[in-house]
Design an enzyme around this catalytic site. Structure first.
Site, short mmCIF file in Angstrom:
data_model
loop_
_atom_site.label_atom_id
_atom_site.label_comp_id
_atom_site.label_asym_id
_atom_site.label_seq_id
_atom_site.Cartn_x
_atom_site.Cartn_y
_atom_site.Cartn_z
N LEU A 80 37.22 25.44 57.70
CA LEU A 80 37.88 26.58 58.33
C LEU A 80 38.86 27.24 57.38
O LEU A 80 39.36 26.62 56.44
CB LEU A 80 38.66 26.11 59.57
CG LEU A 80 37.85 25.43 60.68
CD1 LEU A 80 38.80 24.91 61.75
CD2 LEU A 80 36.87 26.41 61.29
N LYS A 103 43.62 18.82 64.76
CA LYS A 103 42.79 18.77 63.56
C LYS A 103 42.84 17.34 63.02
O LYS A 103 43.85 16.92 62.46
CB LYS A 103 43.31 19.77 62.52
CG LYS A 103 42.52 19.78 61.21
CD LYS A 103 43.09 20.84 60.27
CE LYS A 103 42.39 20.83 58.92
NZ LYS A 103 42.73 19.61 58.14
N ARG A 124 29.20 15.72 56.02
CA ARG A 124 29.24 17.14 55.68
C ARG A 124 28.90 17.37 54.21
O ARG A 124 28.28 18.37 53.86
CB ARG A 124 30.63 17.73 55.99
CG ARG A 124 30.68 19.24 55.72
CD ARG A 124 31.97 19.84 56.20
NE ARG A 124 33.11 19.43 55.40
CZ ARG A 124 34.33 19.93 55.54
NH1 ARG A 124 34.56 20.83 56.46
NH2 ARG A 124 35.32 19.52 54.79
N GLU A 158 34.61 14.47 63.97
CA GLU A 158 35.33 13.83 62.87
C GLU A 158 35.25 12.31 63.01
O GLU A 158 35.51 11.75 64.09
CB GLU A 158 36.79 14.27 62.90
CG GLU A 158 37.48 14.17 61.57
CD GLU A 158 37.19 15.34 60.65
OE1 GLU A 158 37.85 15.44 59.60
OE2 GLU A 158 36.29 16.16 60.97
#
Length: 304
Positions: A80, A103, A124, A158
């Site tokens: 982001l 977050k 990722r 996450e």
């Protein structure tokens, strides 16, 4: 040293930090220090109009040096945009109904289910290509192996280790990991599932990436509805608050956003949230309007 040489030196230093972090589970500098150096590099790039090919400002994650099988993601898993200015966050939100969520300070992974069965988990990586870690994901504390949903489902979230689990692990093993994320980095790249289990790795979803049309009816593209649907399937989503802003005044919206940020900040800094959190993320409720978000950094970590 001229500005170009300063940039080269800064890029080299930042990439050394990333290599140590992603491949050796070692934090040479704090996240705050790393972000400050990235901000410094980005400012110099704007001043000179030059972006070096290996600039960490324009890449996601790091190319991990492991022997795990690589895979190209079904979609770009990009990071982001970030800001340290609450006013920038406020402008981004505007009058749109939004979600403000924690977050997580962990590692982003993507889960794929087919007809209710977990068939794949991937890191990722660099945002385009990641590594298959399905064998390790099955050793997470809270990932459902089967869900009550037919068809194809993709979920981003996450991977984290809570502070309490981290402290217990350090006490039992007498390890010298500095923080939960350091311990986590070495965990996901392991080929031995036995290494994962005692570390109590957890999965905190923040986005239902793909769900077949019609499952949620009129709420199909409402971010909050999708988060609650994940909860109904047995997941434990990141902590969030839905901000209904479209039918209140600007003054009321300003106050609600400020109060919500303060509420999250107090919970994190007081230790009421056991999970590692390093900021807040805002995203629009209507996923069709915009599927991207903005993160506000940093919330101070609690003293543990």
């Amino acid at each position: 040293m001229n500005k170009i040489e300063e940039m080269k030196s800064l890029v080299e230093k930042l990439n050394q930090y990333r290599d140590a972090y992603y491949n050796n589970a070692e934090s040479i500098v704090t996240d705050h220090q790393y972000d400050d150096l990235c901000d410094q590099l980005e400012k110099m790039e704007k001043e000179t109009g030059i972006i070096l090919s290996n600039s960490p400002v324009h890449s996601v994650g790091y190319e991990v040096k492991s022997k795990l099988e690589k895979i190209e993601h079904s979609h770009l898993m990009m990071s982001l945009d970030k800001t340290k200015d609450v006013n920038v966050l406020r402008k981004f939100i505007g009058d749109k109904d939004s979600l403000l969520m924690c977050k997580m300070d962990g590692l982003t992974i993507l889960l794929t289910y087919e007809n209710g069965e977990l068939i794949q988990a991937e890191t990722r990586g660099n945002g385009v290509t990641g590594e298959i870690i399905t064998h390790n994901a099955k050793a997470f504390e809270n990932i459902p192996m089967h869900i009550n949903q037919k068809g194809h489902v993709e979920i981003e979230g996450e991977a984290i280790i809570t502070y309490s689990s981290f402290n217990n692990y350090i006490e039992l093993t007498d390890s010298n990991y500095e923080n939960p994320r350091n311990l986590l980095s070495g965990s996901l790249n392991s080929k031995e599932v036995e290494d994962i289990i005692p570390r109590n790795v957890r999965f905190k979803p923040f986005k239902l990436v793909y769900l077949e049309e019609g499952v949620l009816g009129d709420n199909q593209y409402n971010w909050s509805a999708r988060m609650e649907y994940l909860r109904s399937l047995g997941f434990d989503p990141v902590e969030y608050k839905y901000l209904k802003l479209s039918d209140i005044s600007n003054e009321e919206a300003d106050r609600l956003i400020k109060d919500t940020i303060n509420e999250f900040t107090q919970k994190v800094e007081s230790g009421l949230i056991d999970e590692p959190v390093d900021g807040l993320v805002v995203c629009y409720e209507d996923e069709k309007y915009a599927a991207t978000g903005l993160s506000l950094i940093h919330i101070s970590e609690p003293t543990r």
